[in-house]
Design a protein around this motif. Sequence first.
Motif, PDB file in Angstrom:
ATOM      1  N   GLU A 104       0.845  -1.212   0.000  1.00  0.00           N
ATOM      2  CA  GLU A 104       0.000   0.000   0.000  1.00  0.00           C
ATOM      3  C   GLU A 104       0.877   1.257   0.000  1.00  0.00           C
ATOM      4  OE1 GLU A 104      -1.062   3.417   1.680  1.00  0.00           O
ATOM      5  OE2 GLU A 104      -0.735   2.012   3.339  1.00  0.00           O
ATOM      6  N   ASN A 105       1.960   1.206   0.792  1.00  0.00           N
ATOM      7  CA  ASN A 105       2.904   2.322   0.842  1.00  0.00           C
ATOM      8  C   ASN A 105       3.442   2.681  -0.535  1.00  0.00           C
ATOM      9  OD1 ASN A 105       3.951   3.897   2.817  1.00  0.00           O
ATOM     10  ND2 ASN A 105       5.118   2.240   3.772  1.00  0.00           N
ATOM     11  N   HIS A 106       3.829   1.649  -1.284  1.00  0.00           N
ATOM     12  CA  HIS A 106       4.369   1.886  -2.621  1.00  0.00           C
ATOM     13  C   HIS A 106       3.333   2.526  -3.528  1.00  0.00           C
ATOM     14  CE1 HIS A 106       8.458   0.104  -3.147  1.00  0.00           C
ATOM     15  NE2 HIS A 106       8.212  -0.065  -1.871  1.00  0.00           N
ATOM     16  N   VAL A 107       2.089   2.041  -3.415  1.00  0.00           N
ATOM     17  CA  VAL A 107       1.034   2.600  -4.265  1.00  0.00           C
ATOM     18  C   VAL A 107       0.789   4.063  -3.854  1.00  0.00           C
ATOM     19  CG1 VAL A 107      -1.390   2.412  -4.941  1.00  0.00           C
ATOM     20  CG2 VAL A 107       0.002   0.344  -4.672  1.00  0.00           C
ATOM     21  N   SER A 108       0.770   4.317  -2.544  1.00  0.00           N
ATOM     22  CA  SER A 108       0.526   5.691  -2.087  1.00  0.00           C
ATOM     23  C   SER A 108       1.684   6.616  -2.478  1.00  0.00           C
ATOM     24  CB  SER A 108       0.313   5.719  -0.572  1.00  0.00           C
ATOM     25  OG  SER A 108      -0.923   5.118  -0.269  1.00  0.00           O
ATOM     26  N   ASN A 109       2.915   6.111  -2.395  1.00  0.00           N
ATOM     27  CA  ASN A 109       4.057   6.946  -2.809  1.00  0.00           C
ATOM     28  C   ASN A 109       4.033   7.197  -4.314  1.00  0.00           C
ATOM     29  OD1 ASN A 109       4.992   7.142  -0.188  1.00  0.00           O
ATOM     30  ND2 ASN A 109       6.282   5.324  -0.359  1.00  0.00           N
ATOM     31  N   THR A 110       3.570   6.188  -5.070  1.00  0.00           N
ATOM     32  CA  THR A 110       3.425   6.382  -6.513  1.00  0.00           C
ATOM     33  C   THR A 110       2.396   7.485  -6.770  1.00  0.00           C
ATOM     34  OG1 THR A 110       3.931   4.055  -6.846  1.00  0.00           O
ATOM     35  CG2 THR A 110       2.900   5.205  -8.692  1.00  0.00           C
ATOM     36  N   PHE A 111       1.300   7.423  -6.022  1.00  0.00           N
ATOM     37  CA  PHE A 111       0.268   8.456  -6.116  1.00  0.00           C
ATOM     38  C   PHE A 111       0.873   9.835  -5.804  1.00  0.00           C
ATOM     39  CE2 PHE A 111      -2.701  11.144  -3.775  1.00  0.00           C
ATOM     40  CZ  PHE A 111      -3.758  11.246  -4.650  1.00  0.00           C
ATOM     41  N   GLY A 112       1.813   9.876  -4.866  1.00  0.00           N
ATOM     42  CA  GLY A 112       2.492  11.137  -4.526  1.00  0.00           C
ATOM     43  C   GLY A 112       3.161  11.767  -5.747  1.00  0.00           C
ATOM     44  N   TRP A 113       3.628  10.917  -6.681  1.00  0.00           N
ATOM     45  CA  TRP A 113       4.251  11.440  -7.911  1.00  0.00           C
ATOM     46  C   TRP A 113       3.218  11.960  -8.900  1.00  0.00           C
ATOM     47  CZ3 TRP A 113       8.848  12.996  -7.457  1.00  0.00           C
ATOM     48  CH2 TRP A 113       9.767  12.320  -6.658  1.00  0.00           C
ATOM     49  N   SER A 114       1.970  11.485  -8.785  1.00  0.00           N
ATOM     50  CA  SER A 114       0.899  12.100  -9.580  1.00  0.00           C
ATOM     51  C   SER A 114       0.588  13.466  -9.008  1.00  0.00           C
ATOM     52  CB  SER A 114      -0.392  11.262  -9.510  1.00  0.00           C
ATOM     53  OG  SER A 114      -0.347  10.150 -10.360  1.00  0.00           O
ATOM     54  N   ALA A 115       0.429  13.510  -7.676  1.00  0.00           N
ATOM     55  CA  ALA A 115       0.000  14.745  -7.018  1.00  0.00           C
ATOM     56  C   ALA A 115       1.014  15.869  -7.217  1.00  0.00           C
ATOM     57  CB  ALA A 115      -0.216  14.483  -5.533  1.00  0.00           C
ATOM     58  N   THR A 116       2.295  15.522  -7.121  1.00  0.00           N
ATOM     59  CA  THR A 116       3.304  16.577  -7.164  1.00  0.00           C
ATOM     60  C   THR A 116       3.856  16.811  -8.568  1.00  0.00           C
ATOM     61  OG1 THR A 116       5.021  14.971  -6.599  1.00  0.00           O
ATOM     62  CG2 THR A 116       4.081  16.243  -4.775  1.00  0.00           C
ATOM     63  N   ALA A 117       3.740  15.805  -9.462  1.00  0.00           N
ATOM     64  CA  ALA A 117       4.462  15.970 -10.730  1.00  0.00           C
ATOM     65  C   ALA A 117       3.781  15.350 -11.953  1.00  0.00           C
ATOM     66  CB  ALA A 117       5.866  15.392 -10.582  1.00  0.00           C
ATOM     67  N   ASP A 118       2.550  14.878 -11.820  1.00  0.00           N
ATOM     68  CA  ASP A 118       1.853  14.255 -12.964  1.00  0.00           C
ATOM     69  C   ASP A 118       2.734  13.237 -13.670  1.00  0.00           C
ATOM     70  OD1 ASP A 118      -0.452  15.873 -12.837  1.00  0.00           O
ATOM     71  OD2 ASP A 118       0.663  17.512 -13.783  1.00  0.00           O
ATOM     72  N   ALA A 119       3.411  12.391 -12.915  1.00  0.00           N
ATOM     73  CA  ALA A 119       4.435  11.562 -13.552  1.00  0.00           C
ATOM     74  C   ALA A 119       4.060  10.081 -13.636  1.00  0.00           C
ATOM     75  CB  ALA A 119       5.747  11.722 -12.789  1.00  0.00           C
ATOM     76  N   VAL A 120       2.776   9.766 -13.459  1.00  0.00           N
ATOM     77  CA  VAL A 120       2.397   8.348 -13.407  1.00  0.00           C
ATOM     78  C   VAL A 120       1.477   8.000 -14.581  1.00  0.00           C
ATOM     79  CG1 VAL A 120       1.425   6.544 -11.934  1.00  0.00           C
ATOM     80  CG2 VAL A 120       2.539   8.523 -10.887  1.00  0.00           C
ATOM     81  N   ASP A 121       1.878   7.013 -15.364  1.00  0.00           N
ATOM     82  CA  ASP A 121       1.063   6.588 -16.511  1.00  0.00           C
ATOM     83  C   ASP A 121      -0.187   5.847 -16.036  1.00  0.00           C
ATOM     84  OD1 ASP A 121       3.214   7.430 -18.029  1.00  0.00           O
ATOM     85  OD2 ASP A 121       4.069   5.408 -18.210  1.00  0.00           O
ATOM     86  N   ASP A 122      -1.214   5.891 -16.894  1.00  0.00           N
ATOM     87  CA  ASP A 122      -2.462   5.177 -16.566  1.00  0.00           C
ATOM     88  C   ASP A 122      -2.236   3.681 -16.326  1.00  0.00           C
ATOM     89  OD1 ASP A 122      -4.111   7.405 -16.725  1.00  0.00           O
ATOM     90  OD2 ASP A 122      -4.362   7.199 -18.900  1.00  0.00           O
TER      91      ASP A 122
END
Length: 578
Positions: A491-509
């Motif tokens: 869950e931590n990894h998924v939430s940290n990945t989400f952090g890269w969406s929130a701060t930098a729009d850096a996560v692919d669909d």
Amino acid sequence: MTNSNASPRLTSAERDRRVLDLYEQLLEIEQRLIPTGLHVLGRPSQPHERADMLRMIASFERPEASARALTSLVAEGLELPDYNSSFESASLEAREKVETIVTSAIEEFVNNGAAAAASLLHSKAKVSQDDSRPVFSLLESISEQLQVNTEMESFLAALRGDYIPSGPGADIVQNPAILPTGRNTHAINPYGVPSTVAFSRARVVADSLLERYVSEQGRYPNAIGLVLWGLDNIKTQGEGVAQALWLLGVRPVRDALNRVTEVTPIPLADLRRPRMDVVMTVSGIFRDLFSPTIQLLDKAVRTVAQLDEPLEMNYVRRNVLDQSCAAHCEVDDAAVRVFSNAPGNYGTNVNFMVMDSEWEREDSLGDLFVTRKCFAYGRDSKGLVIDGREARVAMDRALARVEATYQNIDTFEIGITDVDHYFEYLGGISRAVEKRAGARPSIYLSDSLSEAVKIRTLEETVRLETRAKTLNPKWYEGMLNHGFRGVAEIENHVSNTFGWSATADAVDDWIYTGVAETFLLDSRMLERLQALNPHSAHVLVGRLLEAHGRGYWEADPKLMTRLNEIAGELEDQLEGIR
Ligand code: BEZ
Ligand code: MG
């Protein structure tokens, strides 16, 4: 791998290059050293973990132990001199051959000892025993120490207030002298930073960073935002610091007591590029541990700003003069480039804001970063120490010129989705730049520990982390072996990945879709998560719903319906309804 729609008009050479490129990326994922479980205090590493670690350690030249890299020895024995020159199909084949032999030699070493491994290398790759002996004797002592573990004894001694022997703090691959673990990690003499080795490594990394930016944008960035951490600079003897100095185009100078207290400009004729303007945000830990280094960095900026050089070759001078004219401010204020928290404060809090979903617009994440980090450090032209003076306007102005942001990653142990600190810092500064500069910066990370220095964009790094860890069965099954805590890590990894969406729009669909398919839509897996840790499973599905709700993930409506049902079922379970 980002663009899977192959154009039908490719020539056969172009097609071959794409296949090779794909192959190169697969190899990169396969060879990435990942943790396959959590560290258990007091438990020495298991044989297969030891083999992976030893293989990695043996892949680097170790002049301090007069030991060559096994990969180089095998390549030379097989007469494959350019096996590491990347991309050509012959070299990829050679690399695979070398890796296979090295892996089997390490296996032989772990199972049957040094003599057996040396004779395997001799018969398979004509490596003389004289050449391989120093590597294997180094590996013997490392292997022995990997099996000693005094962590529990040390921990108990610490609780009793007893003495704990000390040892250096570093990455195990980078400096095997950190073994055995369980010692009291000692830091560094800040006056020794950056070391000569750190400075020469930093040149290569920083040049690659500039090369990458220029290849994408056709010019140098007006300014670069750097993140510097304390522990990383301890482990690397100041590689991050050295990168900043090299970008500015100065060299560290040692005084009569061998302390780095001065810098000297590298002549433009030698530098052969403009001096870069760097805006440094340093962590609270860095500020506390590296006070003389902060003074050195600030001095470097002010020295460069005063050089009588053409403005197009000295971006610091150009930007400082420009700013002092445009904003009618003193040159002293326009030259502030080292920022950290207020004295006694730590962290950006961007991670807490993201994790608690306590924000409406992404801009507020960048604003929070600046609020926390806008305290200037250094010394002004009158020699007065600036020790954490609030400088919000100066930081806003400096960030408004930034076009690239960057952080050096120096360890195999912790990546950008393992902890929330990478996105709070690199993501936080990038969001702050986006609002102040009016454009998203190019965001880069480096892997300065790999044999071949590699600069990746943030998006590439998120993809690599996802493939190597979050969606890799070897990684998540390793985590699930730990039961409750393992699910929390996923869950931590998924939430940290989400952090890269929130701060930098850096996560692919595909990343969010992959997470949903792997952990939630697979009913066997969902049952396992529910049984082991329904709370973390609930947070995980909630994070995916949030990613969709905030527009970071364009997902199939049927999939979203199913995720909402799963969220409801988990809620019922947590409330004891089912
Ligand atoms: C540091 O070493 O400076 C650091 C460590 C963890 C989080 C943030 C910074
Ligand atoms: Mg998206």
